[in-house]
Design a protein around this motif. Structure first.
Motif, PDB file in Angstrom:
ATOM      1  N   ALA A  39      -0.233  -3.565   0.315  1.00 44.15           N
ATOM      2  CA  ALA A  39       1.148  -3.522   0.060  1.00 44.15           C
ATOM      3  C   ALA A  39       1.827  -4.624  -0.641  1.00 44.15           C
ATOM      4  O   ALA A  39       2.577  -4.658  -1.784  1.00 44.15           O
ATOM      5  N   GLU A  42       0.882  -4.069  -4.475  1.00 38.78           N
ATOM      6  CA  GLU A  42       1.603  -3.174  -5.046  1.00 38.78           C
ATOM      7  C   GLU A  42       3.073  -3.756  -5.330  1.00 38.78           C
ATOM      8  O   GLU A  42       3.787  -3.374  -6.389  1.00 38.78           O
ATOM      9  N   ASP A  43       3.703  -4.635  -4.435  1.00 39.68           N
ATOM     10  CA  ASP A  43       4.698  -5.145  -4.518  1.00 39.68           C
ATOM     11  C   ASP A  43       4.788  -5.932  -5.965  1.00 39.68           C
ATOM     12  O   ASP A  43       5.900  -6.140  -6.872  1.00 39.68           O
ATOM     13  N   VAL A  47       3.756  -1.215  -8.933  1.00 38.60           N
ATOM     14  CA  VAL A  47       2.990   0.002  -9.306  1.00 38.60           C
ATOM     15  C   VAL A  47       2.389   0.587  -7.751  1.00 38.60           C
ATOM     16  O   VAL A  47       1.776  -0.420  -7.102  1.00 38.60           O
ATOM     17  N   ALA A  48       2.256   1.779  -7.607  1.00 34.49           N
ATOM     18  CA  ALA A  48       1.618   2.247  -6.509  1.00 34.49           C
ATOM     19  C   ALA A  48       0.131   2.359  -6.588  1.00 34.49           C
ATOM     20  O   ALA A  48      -0.230   2.856  -7.650  1.00 34.49           O
ATOM     21  N   GLU A  51      -2.397   6.274  -2.802  1.00 31.12           N
ATOM     22  CA  GLU A  51      -1.718   7.380  -1.734  1.00 31.12           C
ATOM     23  C   GLU A  51      -2.142   7.546  -0.265  1.00 31.12           C
ATOM     24  O   GLU A  51      -3.271   7.530  -0.331  1.00 31.12           O
ATOM     25  N   ARG A  52      -0.810   7.348   0.373  1.00 32.95           N
ATOM     26  CA  ARG A  52      -1.369   7.167   1.696  1.00 32.95           C
ATOM     27  C   ARG A  52      -1.426   8.445   2.477  1.00 32.95           C
ATOM     28  O   ARG A  52      -0.370   9.376   2.370  1.00 32.95           O
ATOM     29  N   TYR A  57      -6.715   6.202   2.379  1.00 34.57           N
ATOM     30  CA  TYR A  57      -5.950   5.817   1.240  1.00 34.57           C
ATOM     31  C   TYR A  57      -6.880   6.339   0.081  1.00 34.57           C
ATOM     32  O   TYR A  57      -7.902   6.064  -0.310  1.00 34.57           O
ATOM     33  N   THR A  60      -4.828   5.384  -6.759  1.00 34.64           N
ATOM     34  CA  THR A  60      -4.178   6.178  -7.921  1.00 34.64           C
ATOM     35  C   THR A  60      -5.057   5.751  -9.291  1.00 34.64           C
ATOM     36  O   THR A  60      -5.957   4.897  -9.157  1.00 34.64           O
ATOM     37  N   GLY A  63      -4.550   2.111  -9.381  1.00 39.68           N
ATOM     38  CA  GLY A  63      -5.509   1.644  -8.372  1.00 39.68           C
ATOM     39  C   GLY A  63      -6.901   1.500  -8.679  1.00 39.68           C
ATOM     40  O   GLY A  63      -7.448   0.244  -8.486  1.00 39.68           O
TER      41      GLY A  63
END
Length: 290
Positions: A39, A42-43, A47-48, A51-52, A57, A60, A63
């Motif tokens: 997390a 991502e912050d 960007v994500a 996907e949870r 997990y 993406t 990722g």
């Protein structure tokens, strides 16, 4: 934009492992710490990365891209540290050795004791596992492996050939010797699930009585008189309550190797361990061969 290498490495491990629990085990963390690092990454990146989903997990595209770049960063870091280690001329500090559990228990403990006495300033760590730890990623500095091939990126030295044969309790052995035509009950490794090939035709009747996925369990079952088991000669000979039975003549078995990454092969600590290990294994070679 700022980011932590620990966070990027965590993203990489989660992509590799596929689940929080597996990534946590890989990193030696708890799964909540892994989730928190992801997390945070991502912050920081805005960007994500995953996907949870209900089943875990799913990375993406972003990722996967982060994991790919983190992999290259990790490889470069490992290469640098290996090359520095290869130039290390000191006989102090950490040295990590990996070897199979049974080889440590029945062959290497005396050598380990002698090495620690000879080099008290070396902090020796033993990773006892049948898994092939990744020496490229510095999961260990050197490995003693039972293998037919030490690996393309590694340097190796064969320590001894070895053979396997059939072992059983004295009671089972006496029964087989008294009546070669009786049914021979086998205890086999789960990956094979069949009677070993090349059994002696003088003993024509064989069946699999049970399977196990662990050699310690197989040995214990044979000691308890549950049947005949194939195992390396060094293990059968070192096991109380077992004798060799002739239903399976000695068969070639993967050899015992010493291996290390070529970058660290010449380092002082690896060299010191190798120079004690090689003559020690030569002195006990008879345990491994007919």
């Amino acid at each position: 934009m700022s980011h932590s290498w620990d966070d990027l490495r965590t993203v990489m491990c989660l992509v590799r492992a596929g689940s929080l629990a597996a990534a946590a085990k890989m990193l030696g963390l708890n799964y909540t710490t892994v989730a928190r690092r992801v997390a945070r990454a991502e912050d920081a990146l805005g960007v994500a990365l995953f996907e949870r989903l209900t089943d875990g997990y799913q990375p993406t595209e972003a990722g996967l891209l982060v994991a790919e770049h983190a992999e290259r960063m990790s490889d470069q870091s490992d290469t640098l540290l290996r090359k520095l280690q290869g130039q290390d001329a000191s006989l102090r500090g950490s040295l990590t050795v990996t070897a199979p559990q049974l080889l440590i228990a029945h062959v290497l403990t005396r050598l380990i004791d002698e090495f620690c006495a000879a080099y008290p300033e070396i902090d020796l760590h033993i990773r006892a596992t049948n898994d092939l730890l990744d020496l490229n990623r510095r999961e260990a500095d050197l490995a003693i492996r039972i293998s037919r091939d030490p690996g393309d990126t590694l340097m190796g030295r064969r320590l001894t050939p070895q053979y396997s044969a059939s072992f059983a309790s004295p009671k089972i052995a006496d029964q087989i010797n008294a009546n070669p035509h009786q049914m021979v009950d086998w205890i086999v490794y789960a990956d094979y699930q069949t009677v070993p090939a090349n059994v002696d035709p003088a003993y024509p009747n064989h069946r699999v009585r049970m399977t196990f996925d662990d050699m310690v369990a197989i040995r214990a079952a044979a000691q308890a008189g549950l049947g005949v088991a194939r195992m390396p000669l060094f293990l059968g000979r070192a096991s109380d309550g077992l004798v060799r039975v002739p239903v399976l003549p000695p068969q070639p078995y993967p050899e015992v190797w010493f291996v290390a990454h070529r970058d660290v092969w010449a380092s002082a600590k690896v060299t010191a361990f190798r120079e004690m290990l090689v003559p020690y294994m030569r002195s006990i070679r008879a345990r491994f061969v007919p």
